[in-house]
Enzyme design. Structure first.
Site, mmCIF file in Angstrom:
data_model
loop_
_atom_site.group_PDB
_atom_site.id
_atom_site.type_symbol
_atom_site.label_atom_id
_atom_site.label_comp_id
_atom_site.label_asym_id
_atom_site.label_seq_id
_atom_site.Cartn_x
_atom_site.Cartn_y
_atom_site.Cartn_z
ATOM 1 N N PHE A 8 0.629 8.400 -8.635
ATOM 2 C CA PHE A 8 0.190 7.835 -9.918
ATOM 3 C C PHE A 8 0.741 6.418 -10.072
ATOM 4 O O PHE A 8 1.342 6.055 -11.073
ATOM 5 C CB PHE A 8 0.627 8.756 -11.064
ATOM 6 C CG PHE A 8 -0.239 8.648 -12.295
ATOM 7 C CD1 PHE A 8 -1.624 8.681 -12.207
ATOM 8 C CD2 PHE A 8 0.336 8.530 -13.545
ATOM 9 C CE1 PHE A 8 -2.425 8.585 -13.338
ATOM 10 C CE2 PHE A 8 -0.451 8.438 -14.696
ATOM 11 C CZ PHE A 8 -1.835 8.456 -14.584
ATOM 12 N N LYS A 127 -4.598 5.642 3.089
ATOM 13 C CA LYS A 127 -5.226 5.396 4.390
ATOM 14 C C LYS A 127 -4.587 6.191 5.522
ATOM 15 O O LYS A 127 -5.212 6.421 6.562
ATOM 16 C CB LYS A 127 -5.124 3.889 4.722
ATOM 17 C CG LYS A 127 -5.971 3.022 3.827
ATOM 18 C CD LYS A 127 -5.480 1.595 3.793
ATOM 19 C CE LYS A 127 -4.432 1.447 2.741
ATOM 20 N NZ LYS A 127 -4.430 0.238 1.949
ATOM 21 N N GLU A 151 -13.836 6.780 0.710
ATOM 22 C CA GLU A 151 -14.430 5.467 0.439
ATOM 23 C C GLU A 151 -13.384 4.442 0.008
ATOM 24 O O GLU A 151 -13.473 3.260 0.370
ATOM 25 C CB GLU A 151 -15.488 5.604 -0.668
ATOM 26 C CG GLU A 151 -16.224 4.327 -1.008
ATOM 27 C CD GLU A 151 -17.016 3.810 0.204
ATOM 28 O OE1 GLU A 151 -18.024 4.427 0.550
ATOM 29 O OE2 GLU A 151 -16.602 2.787 0.799
ATOM 30 N N VAL A 154 -11.176 1.693 2.506
ATOM 31 C CA VAL A 154 -11.619 0.424 3.101
ATOM 32 C C VAL A 154 -12.403 -0.360 2.049
ATOM 33 O O VAL A 154 -13.417 0.115 1.539
ATOM 34 C CB VAL A 154 -12.513 0.657 4.345
ATOM 35 C CG1 VAL A 154 -12.940 -0.680 4.956
ATOM 36 C CG2 VAL A 154 -11.793 1.500 5.388
ATOM 37 N N GLY A 208 -1.247 -6.375 -8.085
ATOM 38 C CA GLY A 208 -1.447 -4.993 -7.630
ATOM 39 C C GLY A 208 -2.301 -4.903 -6.380
ATOM 40 O O GLY A 208 -2.840 -3.846 -6.062
ATOM 41 N N GLU A 211 0.465 -3.609 -0.685
ATOM 42 C CA GLU A 211 1.005 -2.274 -0.429
ATOM 43 C C GLU A 211 2.423 -2.177 -0.983
ATOM 44 O O GLU A 211 3.053 -3.195 -1.293
ATOM 45 C CB GLU A 211 1.036 -2.003 1.081
ATOM 46 C CG GLU A 211 -0.327 -1.944 1.729
ATOM 47 C CD GLU A 211 -1.189 -0.829 1.168
ATOM 48 O OE1 GLU A 211 -0.902 0.341 1.397
ATOM 49 O OE2 GLU A 211 -2.176 -1.152 0.471
ATOM 50 N N ASP A 222 -2.075 -3.245 7.517
ATOM 51 C CA ASP A 222 -3.011 -2.617 6.580
ATOM 52 C C ASP A 222 -4.452 -2.797 7.072
ATOM 53 O O ASP A 222 -5.233 -1.832 7.126
ATOM 54 C CB ASP A 222 -2.836 -3.214 5.171
ATOM 55 C CG ASP A 222 -3.861 -2.665 4.197
ATOM 56 O OD1 ASP A 222 -3.648 -1.538 3.693
ATOM 57 O OD2 ASP A 222 -4.883 -3.335 3.963
ATOM 58 N N LYS A 226 -7.177 0.065 8.440
ATOM 59 C CA LYS A 226 -8.581 0.175 8.010
ATOM 60 C C LYS A 226 -9.518 0.050 9.217
ATOM 61 O O LYS A 226 -10.561 0.723 9.279
ATOM 62 C CB LYS A 226 -8.889 -0.902 6.976
ATOM 63 C CG LYS A 226 -8.157 -0.672 5.653
ATOM 64 C CD LYS A 226 -8.214 -1.916 4.782
ATOM 65 C CE LYS A 226 -7.486 -1.695 3.469
ATOM 66 N NZ LYS A 226 -7.158 -2.952 2.784
ATOM 67 N N GLY A 319 -6.845 -3.678 -5.527
ATOM 68 C CA GLY A 319 -6.651 -3.630 -6.979
ATOM 69 C C GLY A 319 -6.723 -2.189 -7.476
ATOM 70 O O GLY A 319 -7.452 -1.366 -6.914
HETATM 71 N N1 HSE Z 1 -2.925 -3.761 0.178
HETATM 72 C C1 HSE Z 1 -4.326 -3.579 0.373
HETATM 73 C C2 HSE Z 1 -5.002 -4.940 0.409
HETATM 74 C C3 HSE Z 1 -4.858 -2.743 -0.734
HETATM 75 O O1 HSE Z 1 -4.366 -5.914 0.041
HETATM 76 O O2 HSE Z 1 -6.146 -5.025 0.823
HETATM 77 C C4 HSE Z 1 -6.221 -2.196 -0.486
HETATM 78 O O3 HSE Z 1 -6.222 -1.295 0.591
#
Ligand code: HSE
Length: 338
Positions: A8, A127, A151, A154, A208, A211, A222, A226, A319
């Site tokens: 959360f 992920k 979904e 990515v 936000g 990660e 990251d 993906k 976000g």
């Molecule tokens: N930290 C990732 C980014 C969040 O900046 O794309 C979305 O997966």
């Protein structure tokens, strides 16, 4: 639909905001009446209520410091943990939105297994489990007669996977190439306006995008996670990090960014996925190229297909609310029975 939500933070709260603010339109337009029956956090409390938890009160409780501040209600139980929720709670779907562990899949991987064993669908923003154990989890879902949907993993809620797996099914995708990390694209955009790397990263964290550990973003992991998800889902080729070249943007300086600009180019962190392999690395892209115009937290992916040529999707890549929508889109797919 009874939903058990694990995690959360930004994303879980993004989903709660959507459920709070759009309950009326989801019911009227989609005939969709989701009920949150559990919310679990690692350190800020866990709530179960078969009668339903109120999204607005959950968000208020978090703003006050944690789920301990959630008001007493008939049926409310504060004594569960995530593992028991996944295994035993009467819910239709387990939504996993805790921080991603791209090395092992983290606790979320075990929760996915438990959820299928417990007869639940699984919807992920996390992920880790998909990047690490796509094949195993798809098999577990099939064996349980349930769905594994991801979904949000990515390009947040921008429908990168649904476009590839549903709309472009049969078109013969041969390559996926694009900008699939919001934090690094935001940093590169801000650096072009003269901001330091450190300040731009701090801003990306405040919005936000980043990660829990932002080195996962700036060092390329990251995007690489993906890319692994795309390789597995599009081409049936699960890959490990050892099988790919991964380079982030931490070595790029303001001078590099300015020099590229003076030469009519922009640095972008590009992921490139084909059936034969995958890479994530910074590249100088000519300003006239479609990817060069993708700025800030926006992402883009180009699918090269045998029947249509290139199809490019541009949209939010990170976000809380944007990723929360990715979860909602999977929940609606389950609701529609697709
Ligand atoms: N930290 C990732 C980014 C969040 O900046 O794309 C979305 O997966």
């Amino acid at each position: 639909m009874k939903i058990a939500l694990i995690g959360f933070g930004n994303v879980g709260q993004g989903l709660a905001q959507i459920l709070r603010d759009r309950a009326g339109s989801l019911a009227a337009e989609q005939d969709f009446r989701p009920v949150l029956v559990a919310v679990a956090t690692r350190s800020r409390g866990t709530l179960v209520n078969p009668n339903g938890l109120d999204p607005a009160a959950l968000l208020d409780a978090m703003a006050a410091g944690g789920l301990d501040h959630y008001p007493i209600a008939p049926g409310l139980d504060r004594g569960w943990d995530a593992a028991r929720i996944a295994r035993e709670l009467d819910a239709d779907v387990l939504v996993e939105a805790s921080p991603s562990d791209l090395q092992t899949g983290g606790p979320a991987l075990g929760l996915c297994r438990a959820a299928f064993a417990g007869g639940k669908h699984v919807v992920l923003a996390n992920k880790g489990p998909v990047a690490v154990a796509y094949g195993e989890l798809m098999d577990a879902a099939r064996a349980a007669g349930k769905r594994l949907l991801f979904e949000a993993t990515v390009m947040a809620g921008t429908p990168s996977l649904r476009l590839a797996l549903e709309a472009l099914a049969g078109a013969g995708i041969t390559r996926a190439r694009g900008i699939i990390n919001g934090t690094t694209n935001y940093i590169l955009t801000q650096m072009e306006d003269g901001m330091s790397f450190a300040d731009a990263l701090a801003q990306a964290q405040a919005i936000g995008y980043a990660e829990a550990d932002p080195t996962a973003d700036v060092d390329g992991w990251d995007a690489a996670g993906k890319a692994r998800i795309l390789s597995a889902a599009l081409f049936g080729k699960p890959r490990t990090f050892d099988e790919m070249r991964v380079e982030g943007i931490s070595k790029l300086t303001l001078d590099d960014v300015t020099a590229a600009r003076a030469a009519g180019e922009r640095w972008k962190l590009i992921a490139d996925v084909t059936p034969d392999g995958l890479t994530v690395a910074p590249a100088r892209v000519p300003l006239a190229h479609p990817l060069a115009g993708v700025m800030g937290g926006t992402n883009a992916i180009t699918y090269t297909t045998e029947l249509l040529g290139d199809v490019t999707l541009v949209g939010a890549g990170a976000g809380g609310l944007q990723t929360g929508f990715g979860l909602l889109s999977d929940l609606l797919a389950l609701h529609r029975g697709r």
